[in-house]
Design an enzyme around this catalytic site. Sequence first.
Site, short mmCIF file in Angstrom:
data_model
loop_
_atom_site.label_atom_id
_atom_site.label_comp_id
_atom_site.label_asym_id
_atom_site.label_seq_id
_atom_site.Cartn_x
_atom_site.Cartn_y
_atom_site.Cartn_z
N GLY A 11 18.96 -0.74 23.68
CA GLY A 11 20.01 -0.43 24.40
C GLY A 11 20.58 -1.88 25.39
N ASN A 13 22.73 -4.29 25.34
CA ASN A 13 24.14 -4.19 25.69
C ASN A 13 24.45 -3.42 26.53
OD1 ASN A 13 25.74 -6.36 24.01
ND2 ASN A 13 24.57 -5.44 22.37
N MET A 86 22.02 4.59 15.77
CA MET A 86 21.69 4.66 14.43
C MET A 86 22.13 5.87 13.62
SD MET A 86 20.64 1.49 14.17
CE MET A 86 20.36 1.46 12.62
N ARG A 87 23.20 6.53 14.10
CA ARG A 87 23.83 7.59 13.42
C ARG A 87 25.33 7.34 13.14
NH1 ARG A 87 20.74 11.97 12.56
NH2 ARG A 87 22.85 13.62 12.53
N ASN A 102 32.06 0.36 19.55
CA ASN A 102 30.72 -0.10 18.75
C ASN A 102 30.61 -2.00 18.90
OD1 ASN A 102 28.11 0.00 17.74
ND2 ASN A 102 28.87 -0.37 15.80
N HIS A 104 29.15 -4.93 16.71
CA HIS A 104 28.57 -5.46 15.48
C HIS A 104 28.50 -6.71 15.46
CE1 HIS A 104 27.73 -4.92 11.28
NE2 HIS A 104 28.18 -5.80 11.08
#
Length: 556
Positions: A11, A13, A86-87, A102, A104
């Site tokens: 985590g 970020n 990761m879900r 999110n 990416h």
Amino acid sequence: MQVAGMASNRGRNLLNVADRAPGGADLAVVVSDEPDAPVLEAAAERGIPAESVVPREDEDRRAHERRLIDVLGDYDLDLVCLDGYMRILSDTFLDRAPTTLNVHPSLLPAFPGDDAWGDAIDAGVKVTGATVHVVVDATNDQGEIVEDRIDCGPAVTQEPVPVFEGDDRATLKERVLHEAEFRAYPRAIRLFAAGRVDVDSEDESVTLTSDDVAGGEGDGLRARRITTGDRAAALRYGENPHQDAALYADYAVAEPNVVDAPQLNEGAKALSYNNYNDADAALDLVKEFDAPAAAVIKHTNPAGAAVADTLADAYADALATDAQSAFGGVVALNRRCDRATAAQIVESYKEIVVAPDYTGDALDVLTGKEDLRVLAVGHGAGGPPGNGGDAKGFGEPTARYTEKDLVGGRLVQERDDQDPDMADCEVVTEREPTAAQLETMRFAWRTIKHVKSNAIVFATGTETVGVGMGQVSRVDAVRLAALKAEEHAEGKSAEGAVMASDAFFPFPDGVEYAAEAGVEAVVQPGGSQNDDAVIAAADEHDMAMVLTGSRCFRHD
């Protein structure tokens, strides 16, 4: 702005957001689907509530998401930020939670999926980056994942980074994290905190409000800047030999400049960091004038500057201001250099000459001097001598802004292009300036913009007599200009000169000292609480004083 963070591993970020608090945002809670995720311990160390909501063996996606919502319901949240969570989330979560973002590691829609770094390298792209996007439901009615819906939510912001030759997945991953994700995610949160983001869930669209930040529409100082530059040269060293340095070029700049100027004397050593800096400062000064102008620069300050009927006379007048300080300096000319000017230049040691172009015989003179670097900055200057250069100077500048890097950011400002009509400025003394003094005031004002503050320029006609630069006391700058005029100027004197000051005089002592040196007229911005006393001192010494109403500091 209260933010919930969700991550499955480190985590980083989220921790960056917690440490930076972009837009005043507070990371209110961190949730993980892994009980031993490192982010939970790191959050707890920062005093941030940390919770794990681990999927159960007999639990479907929607049941797990309802437990997530129950946990987040204990907090008053404005935004949810995913970071390596990761879900895949469905509408069971997304319809009940605040807007969910999110990050990416690619410039979506390029390279979605779980190996964006490797995909970018395999594709051979030169630029990748990061995208912060709104998370949308990527499941069907049966709760199954719809692959085409992953990473397809509307983008809030993106940040590019270069892909370098020799990059592998690991090096690119770290660069994207530190140079793209660590910039983009805090920016997105700041935008939400400022109320500048409108998310339409039905249309799956994002709208940002205006990004003007100063001066109104069209000012060019936008809320976000993206800059790029190609390394044009690896320099021998920086300001000092222990510092590495390089030159980066912006090839979109149309204005004559020293970065892409050809060096006409083959075999001479390349320009150094300091050479480029001084050459740029010298060129910027002579761009002020349409008539033949010359400047000699040392450590980015003018040792002397002048405008005359011929280029050779302008150079002679500029040099005579302070030939001692001009030793090892940079010469800038705003006309094609002729033989007469070149012959004077090589009489003493100079590092660089910058001009629009050179006549053939001038080039013969200059290139005969070992290690005198000769730069041509005019249109067509790369061709045979005599083909380039504007007979009327350089024309209007095209680069509107100047900038300076700071640790952690960059200052950007409009270029100082002020050129006030002295006849329209305020005369505040009993003595009126003459027409000749007004002309000198204008010359001195355009010159002093290129002198480090605190700055004082003594001038007669259209040539400098003494320059006092970079002093922490304005009266010391006056004393330095007087000393230069008295001890260093050749064939010049402060007697009858005009004094320009880049900012107001806080006390009368600067004017009094100038009067002792022989100055008869002053141009300065005004605006001091002691203006009345300063003006009274000018009147007492029978000096003319003009106020421009605008200062011209130069601190870089």
